[in-house]
Structure formats: structure tokens, C-alpha cells
Design an enzyme around this catalytic site. Structure first.
Site, mmCIF file in Angstrom:
data_model
loop_
_atom_site.group_PDB
_atom_site.id
_atom_site.type_symbol
_atom_site.label_atom_id
_atom_site.label_comp_id
_atom_site.label_asym_id
_atom_site.label_seq_id
_atom_site.Cartn_x
_atom_site.Cartn_y
_atom_site.Cartn_z
ATOM 1 N N ARG A 127 -21.652 13.229 28.478
ATOM 2 C CA ARG A 127 -22.332 13.862 29.620
ATOM 3 C C ARG A 127 -21.874 13.247 30.935
ATOM 4 O O ARG A 127 -21.625 13.951 31.925
ATOM 5 C CB ARG A 127 -23.841 13.716 29.468
ATOM 6 N N ALA A 156 0.816 -1.220 0.000
ATOM 7 C CA ALA A 156 0.000 0.000 0.000
ATOM 8 C C ALA A 156 0.846 1.265 0.000
ATOM 9 O O ALA A 156 0.635 2.166 -0.817
ATOM 10 C CB ALA A 156 -0.933 -0.015 1.209
ATOM 11 N N GLU A 192 9.446 -5.746 -5.210
ATOM 12 C CA GLU A 192 8.479 -6.440 -4.364
ATOM 13 C C GLU A 192 8.873 -7.918 -4.284
ATOM 14 O O GLU A 192 8.997 -8.588 -5.315
ATOM 15 C CB GLU A 192 7.066 -6.311 -4.917
ATOM 16 N N TRP A 212 -30.725 10.515 22.489
ATOM 17 C CA TRP A 212 -29.382 10.903 22.915
ATOM 18 C C TRP A 212 -28.427 9.812 22.427
ATOM 19 O O TRP A 212 -28.466 8.683 22.898
ATOM 20 C CB TRP A 212 -29.284 11.018 24.444
ATOM 21 N N CYS A 233 -5.841 -6.064 5.106
ATOM 22 C CA CYS A 233 -6.914 -6.088 6.105
ATOM 23 C C CYS A 233 -8.065 -6.994 5.682
ATOM 24 O O CYS A 233 -8.866 -7.422 6.522
ATOM 25 C CB CYS A 233 -7.443 -4.679 6.343
ATOM 26 N N VAL A 253 14.977 -6.793 -1.733
ATOM 27 C CA VAL A 253 16.127 -5.944 -1.438
ATOM 28 C C VAL A 253 16.788 -6.498 -0.184
ATOM 29 O O VAL A 253 16.171 -6.596 0.878
ATOM 30 C CB VAL A 253 15.702 -4.481 -1.241
#
Length: 462
Positions: free
Chosen positions: A451, A13, A37, A443, A47, A84
Site C-alpha cells: 500500500r 545436489a 566425486e 493487515w 546449507c 576430474v
């Protein structure tokens, strides 16, 4: 004038997310791009591997965003199955080994991107390399696991032991359960999901037991047991032996920074490369690093952290590619947001746990509430628990953890925004969140927790 050469180590990625924008900003006549790679695949969603193994994702190729051929069509010299093995910083070159032909050679660079990722933690225990023991970090790993499961067939015992109860551990426990295995999870910690506080991890444990997954806490593995054929037959702890036809390692990962360490590049306390906000390796003008091999700034604690997530890796790559290509980008840091699930149980966290806050010297209060993810009278309303951590006196939000059923986990994004904005819990109570009975009580549970946290801050102050 000859083109500059950019060398990218790693085709995942971060690496290819860096190469692609660099190519968009500079053509082949200005910038030659060579990427190495060592595996068989590029630009894929690691994932998604547990969901491919479980069968929720139908095919391996569904996880691949861009193939090697597609990268090469964009004038990126992508060399697959090439690892590598050496980095010469003073000579500005890398040593590569072609795994197919055995040829080794040096390639020079003007600019370098290190995107070597992370490797699964694999303890040095007897039998750890036996057939039937699998990590799940790469698509190659996932394919090897599926091949192993296919070899078992559908007859006879089908017992899976998952070692570790973090994100990968619980996701792989679900995958093996869906494939019809009897699943045991061995966890060294007090409760599963060490990314949560133990009181919230206990909720995960109870839910996993309810799903038919046996979770054993305080279980340190001492040996992988094998048969005469060398294949795994079980897992041993100090006290018990657990039979197994397959073992999946979900212990976690660590930065793959052996090359960087040998080259003398700066590493952080967790072994990841250290970079500035431009993702440039500290002290090295023409070397960048991103993805699972780096440590990044935690915006809440102010300290570097290693958080191996695909979301970060793609952002790192975009920043690097922009900077390499002559543009400008920064990655300011993270608040540590992550979500996961095991069957219909959703798990989320962002910011600091109690022990994280204590470790950096913060004094805090906590508030935990139980609610539902929908209006209690609406069909499908299920339990949801929210824990909130706030700084003593100031009331600054420090962290949020959520365990609940469908519709619970993504509520953590509200808290992630609040953390990034350095909001107080009192400020959070005034947030104008969406409401309708199918989506939330009047709520929202996050606001109810805020709260209660306000009351805790005020009570501690008095």
C-alpha cells in the site's frame, strides 16, 4: 546395441539429482551412468553445515540425503575420492584422478553433466593457508572446522574471527557464538548482508551487536597472523589487529568452472557456465550443467546471475535428468529469493536491490514500513521491517527485503510469487492472505508495504 554412457562430474545436489531421474527413465541396458566425486560424501545439504557446527543439527550424517552405497544400489557407478582433472570436448572424454591410489585415466562419454559446484573465495593473503583458517563449503570443510575446534579444548581464550558478513558469514557467526566463542565479524562493505540495501543491512548490524557479536564494517583484511607453530593467532586489517584462535571464511563463493574454461565452454560475466532453459550448455548438444557452477536468468532484470543455492541445484538436476533420460524439463529462471538467520533475527530478500535496479536502467520508488509479525496485542509480537521496491509509472514489483524476528522471513515467499507473476504493487494489495492474531496483524506487513509503495508510485507520477 551398446548402452549410451552418461558421465556426471560432481556428486553433490545437482549431479546426483540429475543421475537419479535419468536412471529412473532409462535402465542400465540403455544408459550407463558413471559419476565422479572428489570428496568423501554425496547428496548432502551444504546449507545445513552452519547448523551442524553450532550443534543445532546433532550429527553429520543427518545432512546426508543419500549415501554412495544407495546410489550404487540404483546402478549408478559412483566413484568417490576421484577428481576430474581434464575435459576433452572434441574427444568426448574426461580425465579422472583417483585421489587414494594416484591412478589417472580417461573415460569416454556420450552425454556429460557438469555439476562441479562452487569454491569459497579465499584471497591470496599472507597466512591464509595457516592451520585454524577454515572455509565451510563442503562436509569435509565442516568436519575439518569441528576437528580444529575440538583441538582447542575448552580452556583458555576462545576467540573466533569471521571474515565476511554475507549469508555464510552471519550463519557461522551464530554457530561460533553458540559454541561459546567471543565472535568478531570483519566486513569489507558498508553494512553486513550486502544482498540487502545498506539501510536494511544496518538493521542486521544493530541486531548482531545486540546479540554480542562485534561487527566491524569497512574492514579489509590484509593478513592472517600466525604463531611459531604455524597456527593462526589473529587477523590484521589496515588499522587493527584482532586476536583469533580460529578464523572462518564467509566471504562468499565463486563458480568452480576451471575445467569448463580450459575446455572452451561458454561462461557468463560472473564466471558461471551458460545454459539454455533445458540446462544444456549453450552450443553443446550433449553437455548439460547445473548447480552452483552455472549462471541462470534473473526473471526481474532479464540478465544472467550466479546464485549458489541448494534449491536451484536440486531443480537443475531434476531438469537435466529428465532431459538426459528422454523426457522433457525446463528451468525458466529465478527471482533471487533467499532467507537466513542469526540467532532469533530473520533476514529475507527477493528480486532486485536498489543498485541492481539502477544497474539495468530501471527507475523506481521505495517504501519501507515497520510492523510486527503478529497482532501487536498478541504475546510474542516482535518488530518486523519490510522494504519494497517498485518500478516508477508501471508500479511493477521489483524487490522486497525483510528483517525481523520469528515468523518474518518466510513472508518473502509471497513477494517471490508476485515477482514471478510480474504483479504490480497495487495488485498485491488485493491478495487474500491468511490472518489470525498469532500469525499476522489484520493487515499483513507485506500488504502494508505494498500500500505504501502504491502511494509512492502515484506520488512520483504526480
Amino acid at each position: 546395441m551398446a548402452a549410451e554412457r552418461l558421465v556426471v562430474i560432481g556428486g553433490g545436489a545437482a549431479g546426483m539429482s540429475a543421475a537419479s531421474p535419468a536412471r529412473r527413465l532409462k535402465g542400465p541396458d540403455e544408459l550407463e551412468i558413471v559419476a565422479f566425486e572428489r570428496g568423501h560424501f554425496t547428496s548432502y545439504s551444504a546449507c545445513g553445515i552452519p547448523y551442524w557446527v553450532s550443534g543445532d543439527v546433532g550429527a553429520r550424517d543427518d545432512l546426508i540425503a543419500r549415501t554412495p552405497e544407495e546410489h550404487r544400489e540404483r546402478s549408478i557407478d559412483l566413484r568417490m575420492r576421484t577428481e576430474v582433472t581434464g575435459l576433452d570436448v572434441s574427444g568426448r572424454r574426461v580425465r579422472a584422478l583417483d585421489r587414494e591410489s594416484g591412478e589417472a585415466y580417461w573415460t569416454g562419454y556420450d552425454k556429460l553433466v557438469i555439476a562441479t559446484g562452487a569454491r569459497p573465495v579465499r584471497p591470496e593473503l599472507p597466512g591464509m593457508d595457516a592451520a585454524g583458517v577454515h572455509g565451510v563449503q563442503t562436509l569435509d570443510d565442516g568436519q575439518a572446522l569441528l576437528d580444529s575446534l575440538d583441538a582447542l579444548g575448552t580452556e583458555g581464550a576462545r576467540r573466533a574471527v569471521v571474515v565476511g558478513a554475507g549469508y555464510i558469514g552471519v550463519e557461522m557467526a551464530e554457530a561460533m557464538l553458540k559454541r561459546g566463542f567471543e565472535v568478531t565479524v570483519l566486513n569489507r562493505g558498508e553494512q553486513p548482508m550486502a544482498t540487502l540495501d545498506p539501510d536494511m543491512g544496518r538493521l542486521v548490524h544493530e541486531a548482531m551487536d545486540g546479540l554480542g557479536i562485534t561487527t566491524v564494517n569497512g574492514a579489509a583484511v590484509t593478513e592472517i597472523l600466525t604463531g611459531a607453530d604455524g597456527r593462526v593467532t589473529g587477523v590484521a586489517t589496515d588499522a587493527v589487529r584482532y586476536p583469533a584462535d580460529v578464523v572462518v571464511l564467509g566471504i562468499g563463493v565463486e563458480p568452480e568452472t576451471g575445467l569448463a574454461r580450459e575446455a572452451g565452454l561458454p561462461l557468463g560475466p560472473q564466471g558461471g557456465l551458460l545454459t539454455d532453459q533445458a540446462m544444456r550448455v549453450v552450443g553443446h548438444e550433449d553437455i548439460w550443467a547445473g548447480g552452483d557452477c552455472v549462471e541462470v536468468l534473473d526473471l526481474v532484470s532479464g540478465r544472467p546471475r550466479h546464485i549458489p543455492l541448494g534449491t536451484h541445484a536440486n531443480k537443475h538436476g531434476q531438469v537435466i535428468g529428465s532431459n538426459v533420460g528422454g523426457g522433457y524439463g525446463t528451468f525458466p529462471g529465478v527471482v533471487g529469493t533467499a532467507v537466513s538467520k542469526v540467532c532469533d533475527l530473520e533476514i529475507a530478500r527477493t528480486g532486485l536491490r536498489e543498485k541492481d535496479a539502477a544497474a539495468v536502467g530501471l527507475r523506481f520508488v521505495t517504501a519501507t514500513i515497520e510492523s510486527t509479525q503478529r497482532a501487536g496485542y498478541y504475546p510474542g509480537a516482535k518488530p518486523m521491517t519490510v522494504k519494497m521496491i517498485a518500478e516508477l509509472r508501471t508500479g511493477r514489483l521489483l524487490g522486497v527485503q525483510i528483517v525481523g524476528r520469528e515468523g518474518s522471513a518466510k513472508r518473502v515467499d509471497v513477494a517471490a510469487v508476485a515477482l514471478t507473476a510480474r504483479m504490480t504493487v497495487e495488485q498485491m494489495t488485493a491478495l487474500d492472505l491468511g490472518y489470525a492474531p498469532p500469525f499476522s496483524p489484520v493487515w499483513d506487513p507485506v500488504l502494508v508495504a505494498a500500500r505504501k509503495a502504491v502511494a509512492a508510485v502515484r506520488g512520483a507520477g504526480s
